[in-house]
Design a protein around this motif. Structure first.
Motif, PDB file in Angstrom:
ATOM      1  N   ARG A 159       2.114   6.624  -6.780  1.00 34.66           N
ATOM      2  CA  ARG A 159       0.289   7.413  -7.661  1.00 34.66           C
ATOM      3  C   ARG A 159       0.101   8.709  -6.983  1.00 34.66           C
ATOM      4  O   ARG A 159       0.050   9.870  -8.437  1.00 34.66           O
ATOM      5  CB  ARG A 159      -0.975   6.491  -7.470  1.00 34.66           C
ATOM      6  N   SER A 199      -4.882  -0.061  -3.442  1.00 31.57           N
ATOM      7  CA  SER A 199      -3.969   0.197  -3.572  1.00 31.57           C
ATOM      8  C   SER A 199      -2.971   0.521  -5.243  1.00 31.57           C
ATOM      9  O   SER A 199      -2.679   0.988  -5.990  1.00 31.57           O
ATOM     10  CB  SER A 199      -2.717   0.722  -2.366  1.00 31.57           C
ATOM     11  N   LEU A 200      -2.270  -1.030  -5.360  1.00 30.33           N
ATOM     12  CA  LEU A 200      -1.921  -1.575  -6.720  1.00 30.33           C
ATOM     13  C   LEU A 200      -2.614  -0.941  -7.660  1.00 30.33           C
ATOM     14  O   LEU A 200      -1.599   0.182  -8.887  1.00 30.33           O
ATOM     15  CB  LEU A 200      -1.398  -2.855  -6.891  1.00 30.33           C
ATOM     16  N   ASN A 249       1.092  -1.100   0.020  1.00 28.54           N
ATOM     17  CA  ASN A 249      -0.006   0.554   0.007  1.00 28.54           C
ATOM     18  C   ASN A 249       1.059   1.062   0.121  1.00 28.54           C
ATOM     19  O   ASN A 249       0.672   2.237  -0.975  1.00 28.54           O
ATOM     20  CB  ASN A 249      -1.099  -0.220   1.098  1.00 28.54           C
ATOM     21  N   ALA A 285      -2.658   2.275  -8.536  1.00 25.58           N
ATOM     22  CA  ALA A 285      -1.235   3.195  -8.922  1.00 25.58           C
ATOM     23  C   ALA A 285      -1.405   2.697 -10.395  1.00 25.58           C
ATOM     24  O   ALA A 285      -1.068   3.775 -11.262  1.00 25.58           O
ATOM     25  CB  ALA A 285      -0.247   2.900  -8.667  1.00 25.58           C
ATOM     26  N   SER A 286      -1.169   1.733 -10.981  1.00 24.71           N
ATOM     27  CA  SER A 286      -1.327   1.248 -12.452  1.00 24.71           C
ATOM     28  C   SER A 286      -1.982   1.934 -13.222  1.00 24.71           C
ATOM     29  O   SER A 286      -1.364   2.339 -14.416  1.00 24.71           O
ATOM     30  CB  SER A 286      -2.024  -0.330 -12.038  1.00 24.71           C
ATOM     31  N   GLN A 305       8.471   2.402 -12.569  1.00 30.14           N
ATOM     32  CA  GLN A 305       7.750   1.882 -12.243  1.00 30.14           C
ATOM     33  C   GLN A 305       8.665   0.544 -12.360  1.00 30.14           C
ATOM     34  O   GLN A 305       8.190  -0.783 -10.486  1.00 30.14           O
ATOM     35  CB  GLN A 305       6.988   1.185 -14.014  1.00 30.14           C
ATOM     36  N   ALA A 337       1.116  -5.329 -13.118  1.00 26.74           N
ATOM     37  CA  ALA A 337       0.062  -5.361 -11.452  1.00 26.74           C
ATOM     38  C   ALA A 337      -1.631  -4.721 -12.129  1.00 26.74           C
ATOM     39  O   ALA A 337      -2.183  -5.344 -10.980  1.00 26.74           O
ATOM     40  CB  ALA A 337       0.737  -3.780 -11.296  1.00 26.74           C
ATOM     41  N   PHE A 359       8.576  -1.228  -8.358  1.00 25.97           N
ATOM     42  CA  PHE A 359       7.703  -2.630  -7.887  1.00 25.97           C
ATOM     43  C   PHE A 359       8.276  -3.645  -7.625  1.00 25.97           C
ATOM     44  O   PHE A 359       8.007  -4.768  -7.903  1.00 25.97           O
ATOM     45  CB  PHE A 359       6.215  -2.294  -8.893  1.00 25.97           C
ATOM     46  N   SER A 396       2.384   1.926  -3.467  1.00 25.96           N
ATOM     47  CA  SER A 396       1.436   1.909  -4.403  1.00 25.96           C
ATOM     48  C   SER A 396       0.995   3.292  -4.575  1.00 25.96           C
ATOM     49  O   SER A 396       1.214   4.208  -5.364  1.00 25.96           O
ATOM     50  CB  SER A 396       0.877   1.688  -3.851  1.00 25.96           C
TER      51      SER A 396
END
Ligand code: 0FV
Ligand code: MN
Ligand code: MN
Ligand code: MN
Ligand code: MN
Length: 503
Positions: free
Chosen positions: A60, A97-98, A53, A101-102, A71, A115, A74, A56
């Motif tokens: 974001r 959360s991921l 979390n 972010a994606s 990136q 992701a 990750f 991410s």
């Protein structure tokens, strides 16, 4: 005071920033937020590396505010084969959360694609697994995210949703109740500004007499107004909202004229008239064209005059060009329709990002929000910069997803889905899947282009480009929310513009 608290750790600060943004009140704290993000960006402090979390959220928020984050951060959550570790799926908050972010990714970011697939799959599994015990708030959060990611959400509607959500799900911190109180108060105060604006616009609309004289015109003032709130919801942009609402009302009617109402000959005349930008010699025209052209012509001239006086720059020719381009593109669609010609997907889209009026909205937005005018920016706006084209394409995709069903029924050109089906000889389902992918790809490009545009354009303008994509998705999320609003759309208007939040 909270935002300036020294002793709060980075993860909590990021969470606070996210909360403030989602509650819709971050416009009061732009400087504080930038300071926090800058500090986090510049410090090499490693956030807890097991915390998906935290990573991410950092990714974001930093990307959202134009910081460069790769990136690759990750990678530590992936195994040797380049897959996200399966054990992560137990952390549903981290998954959401991921996932969020994606959506800040750009093209060719494999890790981010991975992701998104990984998080989406596990979020769907979480919702669908009937045997597990679940947290009700988490279900709400996951379903809301799956519907649309935060990055794609129209900010006011999102704020309204999040305020309710926060009320039942907020952590037990002592600041929560005052933050919530503040968000509600701000929401209600801004809503009362919207009500005043709508009252004035309603008077303006009556004065145009389009409602009575153009019997076919859709009465959609509230919906037109919602578009303009979507582009820029901040209280101080009242004038900009007024102009953009009027423009949206114009194009709602003029689009119908070109789509269905007028004969091809009448359309040729209206197009030519706009090209010459001349309201003389209207006599030989049918009454409805006269009424329509005069009101539209006078209002746009007035907007240009106000802006020219304010900035000392000649603006009317830019407006004239963008309206001429629109009407010529409309005319091409009408010719296709009347001759039965079926364009290919490429042919259709090359014209359709103009006929959906993204360039109209954004060119006017540019002149409404710019405070200085460089030659570079003027040159760029005249030729439709890539950011305008991308935002307009997202608008077209959203519109076609929401409206094409009715359009084909009453007689209209094939839209994206139908063009793709014909080009490739595939089912409607496959074509819809393609269009969804097209939407995702366009957002990625927009994410990238946004950063490029920062060297030429102001932040408010760039935000309006992004927001055009967001409001489009919001309007069309339940179908044709602009042309044929359903009960759900009306409910949304009620909570956005009529009913304040209970304190
Ligand atoms: C689109 O209608 C529509 F609602 C317009 C042009 C006015 C609303 C404002 C914006 C889109 C900014 P429709 O689906 O009939 O448009 P097309 O191009 O598909 O005929
Ligand atoms: Mn139409
Ligand atoms: Mn049309
Ligand atoms: Mn048409
Ligand atoms: Mn449409």
């Amino acid at each position: 005071m909270l935002l300036n608290k020294e002793e709060m750790d980075s993860v909590h600060k990021l969470e606070l920033v996210d909360t403030i943004q989602r509650l819709g009140v971050s416009y009061h704290f732009q400087n504080e937020i930038m300071r926090i993000l800058e500090a986090i960006y510049n410090s090499n402090e490693k956030l807890n590396s097991h915390d998906l979390n935290a990573a991410s959220l950092k990714f974001r928020l930093l990307r959202q505010h134009s910081f460069d984050v790769p990136q690759e951060i990750f990678k530590e959550f992936m195994d040797e084969s380049g897959k996200f570790k399966a054990s992560l799926s137990k952390d549903m908050k981290g998954m959401v959360s991921l996932y969020e972010a994606s959506y800040l990714s750009i093209k060719k970011e494999k890790i981010m694609d991975e992701a998104q697939d990984f998080a989406t799959k596990h979020m769907k599994d979480y919702i669908n697994d009937i045997n597990s015990t679940k947290d009700e708030n988490l279900i709400k959060l996951v379903s809301h995210a799956l519907e649309f990611p935060q990055h794609w959400r129209e900010p006011r509607q999102e704020a309204r949703w999040f305020i309710d959500f926060y009320e039942t799900s907020a952590p037990a911190e002592d600041y929560v109740s005052s933050l919530l109180y503040f968000a509600k108060l701000d929401y209600n105060m801004v809503q009362s500004i919207y009500q005043d604006e709508l009252k004035n616009l309603s008077k303006w609309w009556k004065d145009t007499e389009w409602g009575e004289k153009l019997g076919f015109a859709r009465e959609r003032l509230m919906e037109c107004y919602y578009w303009s709130v979507g582009y820029n919801s901040h209280p101080e942009f009242s004038y900009e909202r007024k102009v953009l609402t009027a423009i949206t009302a114009f194009i709602t009617t003029i689009d119908d004229i070109y789509d269905v109402y007028a004969t091809l000959e009448e359309l040729e005349v209206l197009t030519e008239l706009t090209k010459r930008w001349d309201a003389a010699d209207l006599d030989q025209l049918p009454d409805y064209v006269k009424v329509c052209f005069t009101v539209f012509y006078n209002d746009i001239n007035e907007v240009a005059k106000v802006a020219e006086k304010k900035h000392g720059v000649t603006i009317l020719p830019y407006f004239q060009k963008v309206w001429t381009d629109l009407f010529e593109a409309y005319l091409l669609e009408a010719k296709w329709y009347h001759s039965g010609y079926k364009p290919s997907l490429k042919e259709y889209l090359d014209n359709a990002w103009i006929t959906i009026t993204g360039p109209i909205i954004l060119t006017h937005s540019y002149f409404l929000t710019a405070t200085s005018f460089t030659d570079e920016a003027l040159q760029s706006i005249r030729n439709y910069p890539k950011i305008v084209r991308l935002a307009a394409t997202i608008l077209r995709i959203a519109d076609d997803m929401g409206t094409s069903y009715h359009e084909l029924e009453r007689g209209d050109n094939p839209k994206l889905v139908q063009c793709y089906m014909k080009d490739n000889g595939v089912s409607e389902e496959a074509a819809r899947e393609y269009v969804k992918q097209l939407l995702i790809e366009n957002w990625k490009e927009l994410n990238e282009e946004r950063l490029v545009a920062e060297s030429t354009f102001s932040k408010p303008f760039i935000n309006m480009c992004m927001n055009l994509g967001r409001i489009a998705l919001s309007i069309y999320m339940y179908g044709d929310g602009h042309g044929a609003p359903t009960l759900k759309d009306k409910k949304r208007s009620t909570y956005l513009f009529v009913n304040p939040i209970t304190m």
